[in-house]
Design a protein around this motif. Structure first.
Motif, PDB file in Angstrom:
ATOM      1  N   LEU A  76       0.833  -1.208   0.000  1.00  0.00           N
ATOM      2  CA  LEU A  76       0.000   0.000   0.000  1.00  0.00           C
ATOM      3  C   LEU A  76       0.864   1.252   0.000  1.00  0.00           C
ATOM      4  CD1 LEU A  76      -2.937  -0.749   2.454  1.00  0.00           C
ATOM      5  CD2 LEU A  76      -3.052  -0.402   0.011  1.00  0.00           C
ATOM      6  N   TRP A  77       1.871   1.270   0.896  1.00  0.00           N
ATOM      7  CA  TRP A  77       2.734   2.450   0.981  1.00  0.00           C
ATOM      8  C   TRP A  77       3.520   2.631  -0.315  1.00  0.00           C
ATOM      9  CZ3 TRP A  77       2.207   6.303   4.083  1.00  0.00           C
ATOM     10  CH2 TRP A  77       1.669   6.116   5.365  1.00  0.00           C
ATOM     11  N   ASN A  80       1.063   3.883  -3.210  1.00  0.00           N
ATOM     12  CA  ASN A  80       0.650   5.267  -3.045  1.00  0.00           C
ATOM     13  C   ASN A  80       1.837   6.207  -2.921  1.00  0.00           C
ATOM     14  OD1 ASN A  80      -2.373   5.131  -2.825  1.00  0.00           O
ATOM     15  ND2 ASN A  80      -1.812   3.644  -1.283  1.00  0.00           N
ATOM     16  N   VAL A 121      -4.243  12.240  -8.756  1.00  0.00           N
ATOM     17  CA  VAL A 121      -4.998  12.087  -7.511  1.00  0.00           C
ATOM     18  C   VAL A 121      -6.320  11.396  -7.793  1.00  0.00           C
ATOM     19  CG1 VAL A 121      -6.178  13.322  -5.671  1.00  0.00           C
ATOM     20  CG2 VAL A 121      -3.919  14.045  -6.366  1.00  0.00           C
ATOM     21  N   PHE A 125      -5.291   7.982  -6.289  1.00  0.00           N
ATOM     22  CA  PHE A 125      -5.680   8.094  -4.883  1.00  0.00           C
ATOM     23  C   PHE A 125      -7.167   7.849  -4.707  1.00  0.00           C
ATOM     24  CE2 PHE A 125      -1.732   8.583  -3.461  1.00  0.00           C
ATOM     25  CZ  PHE A 125      -1.188   9.822  -3.166  1.00  0.00           C
ATOM     26  N   MET A 126      -7.970   8.425  -5.619  1.00  0.00           N
ATOM     27  CA  MET A 126      -9.407   8.268  -5.469  1.00  0.00           C
ATOM     28  C   MET A 126      -9.892   6.979  -6.120  1.00  0.00           C
ATOM     29  SD  MET A 126     -10.348  12.221  -6.230  1.00  0.00           S
ATOM     30  CE  MET A 126     -11.873  12.631  -5.445  1.00  0.00           C
TER      31      MET A 126
ATOM     32  N   LEU B  74      -0.574  17.511  -0.405  1.00  0.00           N
ATOM     33  CA  LEU B  74      -0.315  16.308  -1.198  1.00  0.00           C
ATOM     34  C   LEU B  74       0.059  15.140  -0.288  1.00  0.00           C
ATOM     35  CD1 LEU B  74       1.677  17.776  -4.211  1.00  0.00           C
ATOM     36  CD2 LEU B  74      -0.645  16.926  -4.223  1.00  0.00           C
ATOM     37  N   SER B  77      -2.938  13.754   1.354  1.00  0.00           N
ATOM     38  CA  SER B  77      -3.678  12.876   0.461  1.00  0.00           C
ATOM     39  C   SER B  77      -3.056  11.490   0.439  1.00  0.00           C
ATOM     40  CB  SER B  77      -3.712  13.445  -0.959  1.00  0.00           C
ATOM     41  OG  SER B  77      -4.957  13.998  -1.253  1.00  0.00           O
ATOM     42  N   LEU B  78      -1.727  11.416   0.541  1.00  0.00           N
ATOM     43  CA  LEU B  78      -1.069  10.113   0.588  1.00  0.00           C
ATOM     44  C   LEU B  78      -1.531   9.326   1.802  1.00  0.00           C
ATOM     45  CD1 LEU B  78       1.226   8.016  -0.055  1.00  0.00           C
ATOM     46  CD2 LEU B  78       2.714   9.456   1.327  1.00  0.00           C
ATOM     47  N   THR B  79      -1.455   9.950   2.992  1.00  0.00           N
ATOM     48  CA  THR B  79      -1.845   9.228   4.206  1.00  0.00           C
ATOM     49  C   THR B  79      -3.322   8.875   4.177  1.00  0.00           C
ATOM     50  OG1 THR B  79      -2.058  11.368   5.316  1.00  0.00           O
ATOM     51  CG2 THR B  79      -0.010  10.160   5.669  1.00  0.00           C
ATOM     52  N   ALA B  81      -5.118   8.263   1.476  1.00  0.00           N
ATOM     53  CA  ALA B  81      -5.317   7.175   0.524  1.00  0.00           C
ATOM     54  C   ALA B  81      -4.917   5.844   1.145  1.00  0.00           C
ATOM     55  CB  ALA B  81      -4.517   7.434  -0.751  1.00  0.00           C
ATOM     56  N   VAL B  82      -3.789   5.827   1.856  1.00  0.00           N
ATOM     57  CA  VAL B  82      -3.354   4.584   2.498  1.00  0.00           C
ATOM     58  C   VAL B  82      -4.393   4.144   3.524  1.00  0.00           C
ATOM     59  CG1 VAL B  82      -1.638   3.571   4.016  1.00  0.00           C
ATOM     60  CG2 VAL B  82      -0.906   4.932   2.074  1.00  0.00           C
ATOM     61  N   GLN B  85      -7.538   2.818   1.622  1.00  0.00           N
ATOM     62  CA  GLN B  85      -7.325   1.539   0.946  1.00  0.00           C
ATOM     63  C   GLN B  85      -7.104   0.420   1.958  1.00  0.00           C
ATOM     64  OE1 GLN B  85      -4.229   2.171  -1.988  1.00  0.00           O
ATOM     65  NE2 GLN B  85      -5.281   4.010  -2.691  1.00  0.00           N
ATOM     66  N   ALA B  86      -6.406   0.717   3.059  1.00  0.00           N
ATOM     67  CA  ALA B  86      -6.197  -0.299   4.088  1.00  0.00           C
ATOM     68  C   ALA B  86      -7.524  -0.687   4.724  1.00  0.00           C
ATOM     69  CB  ALA B  86      -5.224   0.215   5.141  1.00  0.00           C
ATOM     70  N   THR B  89      -9.701  -3.061   2.550  1.00  0.00           N
ATOM     71  CA  THR B  89      -9.368  -4.476   2.401  1.00  0.00           C
ATOM     72  C   THR B  89     -10.118  -5.337   3.405  1.00  0.00           C
ATOM     73  OG1 THR B  89      -7.548  -4.372   3.955  1.00  0.00           O
ATOM     74  CG2 THR B  89      -7.037  -3.895   1.648  1.00  0.00           C
ATOM     75  N   PHE B  93      -5.932  -4.062   9.554  1.00  0.00           N
ATOM     76  CA  PHE B  93      -5.067  -2.891   9.423  1.00  0.00           C
ATOM     77  C   PHE B  93      -5.445  -1.793  10.395  1.00  0.00           C
ATOM     78  CE2 PHE B  93      -2.288  -4.097   6.270  1.00  0.00           C
ATOM     79  CZ  PHE B  93      -2.900  -4.568   5.123  1.00  0.00           C
ATOM     80  N   LEU B  96      -2.850   0.780  11.476  1.00  0.00           N
ATOM     81  CA  LEU B  96      -2.375   1.567  10.337  1.00  0.00           C
ATOM     82  C   LEU B  96      -3.406   2.621   9.969  1.00  0.00           C
ATOM     83  CD1 LEU B  96      -0.367   1.976   7.967  1.00  0.00           C
ATOM     84  CD2 LEU B  96      -1.722   0.327   6.685  1.00  0.00           C
ATOM     85  N   CYS B 100      -2.825   6.605  10.143  1.00  0.00           N
ATOM     86  CA  CYS B 100      -2.873   7.390   8.904  1.00  0.00           C
ATOM     87  C   CYS B 100      -3.958   8.454   8.973  1.00  0.00           C
ATOM     88  CB  CYS B 100      -3.115   6.474   7.702  1.00  0.00           C
ATOM     89  SG  CYS B 100      -1.644   5.614   7.197  1.00  0.00           S
ATOM     90  N   LEU B 190     -12.638  10.457  -0.155  1.00  0.00           N
ATOM     91  CA  LEU B 190     -12.906  11.105  -1.436  1.00  0.00           C
ATOM     92  C   LEU B 190     -13.094  12.603  -1.242  1.00  0.00           C
ATOM     93  CD1 LEU B 190     -15.161   8.419  -3.103  1.00  0.00           C
ATOM     94  CD2 LEU B 190     -12.890   9.133  -3.778  1.00  0.00           C
ATOM     95  N   HIS B 193      -9.643  14.134  -0.797  1.00  0.00           N
ATOM     96  CA  HIS B 193      -8.880  14.234  -2.044  1.00  0.00           C
ATOM     97  C   HIS B 193      -9.398  15.382  -2.887  1.00  0.00           C
ATOM     98  CE1 HIS B 193      -6.589  10.765  -1.189  1.00  0.00           C
ATOM     99  NE2 HIS B 193      -7.563   9.899  -1.328  1.00  0.00           N
TER     100      HIS B 193
END
Lengths: 164, 213
Positions: A76-77, A80, A121, A125-126, B74, B77-79, B81-82, B85-86, B89, B93, B96, B100, B190, B193
């Motif tokens: 994941l890390w 992304n 993004v 990301f989305m 930015l 947005s990374l944290t 997204a992680v 997504q985590a 699943t 997680f 995590l 995040c 969303l 973002h």
């Protein structure tokens, strides 16, 4: 938009109407192509066949989800993080490019880089790529109508304020 | 699985509920695109009318604050997204996701703090429309009117985002909210973002014009 604008002559008004029509046609063409390109990819990717005899959607989705491999935290890390690095690189590029004497190109470059960043993004990301076509349609509708808003307004101002 | 705890009426299956929630937030995001699109259209029209004045006015903004803030968003947005997504699943997680979410909220707060310093500097330089504005061209005042409106409205959106993310983080950490496959996390991600994307467009329009001269 019928008839000449304030201080405009009939031929100039006709020319600006033609330009406006061309802009609208171009905008709709771009939007149609974009929609078709986005909708061609289903939730399973471009190679997924049509699903004519599908079991109830909730059950099918659950099966698909449990068959998918669960990514590790590192994956994941990494996935992304790569996007993030690309975004930072684009940010530095736009910052640096702003100081180069490119004239009118400065704005174009800045906006193109912004579009690229936003695209990254949105898609990564989305997760627009993995979402259903319905999500892409909803987001795309917002973009389409923003495009219409800009195109129709600018057919007036681009031809009026610049002395056209 | 604690899926049952997350299912609300009228849904009978969680994947369907997630899809419905995701569609709902995308429709809202489309309306937000139009909302900010209208503000950006106003910017566009006035900039076409007075490009030199806009360039001169944009030079008065602090490009360092702006660039650092963009990098901060930015990263948030990374944290985010992680985290999303985590959580999607459904695997274990939880820590995590909570960390995040906390990092996302902290980065959002950092953005607001940096913005606060930037606003203070702008106020010290008297960069608001009205008598005493430092630049001569009237259109430069229009640039700064748009600056305050655009960044202010974006800041409000970001504050709402920080509150939403903090709530998820706190409730998740306290164990009062199941995080695995929770549609709320997807929806909040969303929204977050989108706030980032809006700033991605504001950055080259506010901070970068006029730098080459």
């Amino acid at each position: 938009m019928s008839g000449p604008g304030p201080g405009g002559s009939a031929p100039a008004a006709a020319a600006s109407r033609r330009r406006g029509a061309v802009l609208i046609v171009l905008a709709s063409l771009v939007a149609t192509l974009l929609r078709r390109a986005l909708l061609r990819r289903g939730p399973d990717g471009p190679s997924s066949p049509a699903r004519p005899s599908e079991p109830p959607r909730g059950a099918a989705r659950r099966d698909r989800e449990s068959r998918e491999e669960v990514p590790s935290a590192r994956a994941l890390w990494r996935r992304n993080g790569l996007v993030w690095l690309a975004l930072l690189a684009l940010l530095l590029t736009s910052f640096g490019a702003a100081y180069l004497p490119l004239g009118a190109l400065n704005t174009v470059v800045g906006l193109l880089i912004a579009l690229t960043k936003a695209g990254l993004v949105a898609v990564l990301f989305m997760e627009l790529r993995r979402s259903g076509a319905l999500m892409r349609l909803a987001g795309g509708a917002g973009l389409l109508f923003a495009l219409v808003l800009f195109a129709l307004t600018l057919t007036d101002f681009l031809t009026r304020l610049s002395g056209g | 699985m604690s899926d049952g705890a997350l299912i609300k009426e009228p849904w009978s299956a969680l994947p369907r509920q997630r899809e419905g929630a995701t569609l709902g937030i995308w429709i809202f995001l489309a309306s937000e695109i139009l909302f900010f699109g209208a503000l950006l259209l106003a910017y566009t029209v006035y900039r076409i009318a007075a490009p030199a004045a806009f360039a001169a006015a944009a030079r008065e903004t602090n490009v360092w604050y702006g660039t650092v803030n963009t990098a901060v968003l930015l990263t948030s947005s990374l944290t985010m997204a992680v985290a999303a997504q985590a959580a999607a699943t459904g695997a274990g997680f939880r820590r995590l996701v909570v960390w995040c979410l906390a990092a996302t909220a902290a980065l959002g707060l950092a953005f607001l703090v940096i913005k606060g310093f930037e606003y203070k500097e702008d106020l010290d330089k008297h960069l608001w429309p009205g008598a005493g504005f430092p630049l001569g061209q009237p259109a430069a005042q229009i640039f700064f009117a748009l600056y305050w409106i655009l960044t202010g409205v974006h800041g409000i959106h970001l504050t709402i985002g920080v509150v939403l993310v903090s709530r998820l983080c706190l409730l998740g950490a306290l164990g009062r909210l199941p995080l695995a496959r929770n549609p709320e996390i997807e929806v909040t991600a969303l929204y977050w973002h989108l706030v980032d994307v809006i700033w991605i467009f504001l950055y080259p329009l506010i901070y970068l014009p006029g730098r080459a001269s």
